[in-house]
Write a protein that holds these residues in place. Structure first.
Motif, short mmCIF file in Angstrom:
data_model
loop_
_atom_site.label_atom_id
_atom_site.label_comp_id
_atom_site.label_asym_id
_atom_site.label_seq_id
_atom_site.Cartn_x
_atom_site.Cartn_y
_atom_site.Cartn_z
N ASN A 38 36.85 56.78 42.42
CA ASN A 38 35.47 56.99 42.87
C ASN A 38 34.41 56.69 41.83
OD1 ASN A 38 36.28 57.90 45.43
ND2 ASN A 38 36.59 59.98 44.66
N ASP A 39 34.77 56.60 40.56
CA ASP A 39 33.77 56.46 39.50
C ASP A 39 34.03 55.20 38.70
OD1 ASP A 39 32.41 58.99 40.00
OD2 ASP A 39 34.23 59.93 39.22
N PHE A 40 33.19 54.20 38.89
CA PHE A 40 33.32 52.95 38.13
C PHE A 40 32.03 52.15 38.25
CE2 PHE A 40 34.79 52.11 42.44
CZ PHE A 40 34.17 50.93 42.77
N ILE A 41 31.90 51.19 37.35
CA ILE A 41 30.80 50.23 37.38
C ILE A 41 31.38 48.89 37.81
CG2 ILE A 41 28.97 49.11 36.05
CD1 ILE A 41 29.36 51.43 33.98
N SER A 42 30.79 48.29 38.82
CA SER A 42 31.30 47.03 39.34
C SER A 42 30.47 45.85 38.84
CB SER A 42 31.29 47.03 40.88
OG SER A 42 31.74 45.80 41.38
N ASP A 43 31.16 44.83 38.35
CA ASP A 43 30.50 43.59 37.92
C ASP A 43 30.24 42.73 39.15
OD1 ASP A 43 29.62 41.28 36.77
OD2 ASP A 43 31.40 40.91 35.56
N GLY A 44 29.08 42.92 39.77
CA GLY A 44 28.78 42.23 41.01
C GLY A 44 29.41 42.95 42.19
N SER A 45 29.32 42.31 43.35
CA SER A 45 29.92 42.88 44.56
C SER A 45 30.23 41.75 45.53
CB SER A 45 28.97 43.89 45.22
OG SER A 45 27.93 43.21 45.92
N SER A 46 30.90 42.09 46.61
CA SER A 46 31.25 41.09 47.60
C SER A 46 30.05 40.53 48.34
CB SER A 46 32.25 41.67 48.61
OG SER A 46 33.48 41.96 47.96
N LEU A 47 28.89 41.18 48.23
CA LEU A 47 27.68 40.60 48.80
C LEU A 47 27.39 39.24 48.17
CD1 LEU A 47 25.12 43.54 49.15
CD2 LEU A 47 26.56 42.51 50.91
N GLN A 48 27.68 39.12 46.88
CA GLN A 48 27.43 37.84 46.21
C GLN A 48 28.32 36.74 46.77
OE1 GLN A 48 26.72 40.31 42.19
NE2 GLN A 48 27.84 38.41 41.96
N GLU A 49 29.59 37.03 47.01
CA GLU A 49 30.49 36.02 47.56
C GLU A 49 29.97 35.52 48.91
OE1 GLU A 49 31.72 36.68 44.38
OE2 GLU A 49 32.33 38.53 45.36
N TRP A 50 29.53 36.46 49.75
CA TRP A 50 28.98 36.07 51.05
C TRP A 50 27.70 35.25 50.88
CZ3 TRP A 50 24.65 39.29 53.05
CH2 TRP A 50 24.12 38.76 54.22
N LEU A 51 26.80 35.71 50.03
CA LEU A 51 25.51 35.03 49.87
C LEU A 51 25.65 33.67 49.20
CD1 LEU A 51 23.25 38.07 48.97
CD2 LEU A 51 23.21 36.72 51.06
N TYR A 52 26.63 33.50 48.32
CA TYR A 52 26.85 32.17 47.74
C TYR A 52 27.27 31.19 48.84
CZ TYR A 52 26.55 34.19 43.04
OH TYR A 52 26.11 34.81 41.90
N GLY A 53 27.96 31.69 49.87
CA GLY A 53 28.27 30.86 51.02
C GLY A 53 27.04 30.57 51.83
N GLU A 54 26.22 31.60 52.09
CA GLU A 54 24.97 31.41 52.81
C GLU A 54 24.07 30.40 52.09
OE1 GLU A 54 23.72 32.42 55.62
OE2 GLU A 54 25.11 33.97 56.30
N GLY A 55 24.04 30.51 50.77
CA GLY A 55 23.22 29.59 49.99
C GLY A 55 23.66 28.15 50.13
N ARG A 56 24.96 27.94 50.26
CA ARG A 56 25.48 26.57 50.41
C ARG A 56 25.18 26.00 51.79
NH1 ARG A 56 27.87 28.56 46.07
NH2 ARG A 56 28.68 27.09 44.51
#
Length: 232
Positions: A71-89
């Motif tokens: 439950n306790d961690f810092i995430s380097d980015g998130s899966s929103l970026q993977e989706w949005l990099y597709g949207e950007g393309r």
């Protein structure tokens, strides 16, 4: 921790983890995934189908690491970026470098493959949004204050980067996930973020930044063709 290319997510997450003692997610980067997934292929040359494979590998890698950390961690980015990099393309083309200098930078394509790609990316977005909503308590968003690093891997397209930045914040508003926009030097970022969440530092900013620098330098940033040459 969110932000687009060259916003300093990885180095900030590394330093923040040392500074606060909070564990960080260790999901593999696309650069680490590609030698196994697409040997010899550059990111700029991937097809829509190949990009979807990379997106799913990246997401599942994140999900596994998050589950291991609890439950306790810092995430380097998130899966929103993977989706949005597709949207950007969908807007700027599979290789955003190719549209960086022309007109408004948008790619004009109605190819059947890209139409299907868009439909799949949209469905990925639904899944990734649900995952993010269920997983993260809050976001820290880093503005892209620095030029894109010309490393042969990142898309050299500022319009692409700005679009992703805008869409990401709009998605957080849609999902009603609290977010904090942070900027400044690395030391200022660490102190600001720790203050936002009430985390007590376990070391000084200078020591945390140096440990993060050493950790960052141990990463293998070679392009796939360079890795292939080293293996032969």
């Amino acid at each position: 921790m969110s932000g687009t290319y060259s916003s300093g997510k990885t180095s900030t997450v590394m330093a923040l983890s040392h500074y606060t003692g909070m564990p960080r997610s260790l999901a593999r980067t696309i650069r680490e995934i590609m030698p196994q997934a697409l040997p010899g292929v550059r990111l700029a040359d991937v097809t829509p189908a190949q990009f979807l494979q990379l997106t799913m590998r990246r997401h599942t890698g994140r999900a596994v690491q998050e589950a291991l950390l609890g439950n306790d961690f810092i995430s380097d980015g998130s899966s929103l970026q993977e989706w949005l990099y597709g949207e950007g393309r969908l807007r700027y083309g599979m290789n955003p470098n190719a549209t960086a200098a022309g007109g408004n930078g948008l790619a004009a394509t109605t190819e059947e493959e890209m139409v299907f790609f868009g439909r799949v990316v949209e469905q990925y977005g639904q899944v990734f949004k649900q995952h993010v909503k269920a997983t993260y308590d809050a976001y820290v968003h880093l503005r892209h204050e620095l030029p894109i690093t010309a490393d042969g891997h990142r898309p050299m397209n500022n319009e692409f980067r700005t679009t992703i930045d805008t869409m990401l914040l709009a998605t957080l508003e849609e999902l009603q996930i609290p977010y904090h926009v942070v900027s400044g030097s690395m030391a200022e970022r660490l102190e600001t973020i720790a203050g936002i969440f009430g985390w007590t530092p376990v070391m000084g900013t200078a020591e945390a930044i140096e440990l993060a620098r050493q950790e960052y330098d141990r990463q293998d940033f070679r392009m796939e063709h360079e890795r292939a040459a080293a293996r032969s």
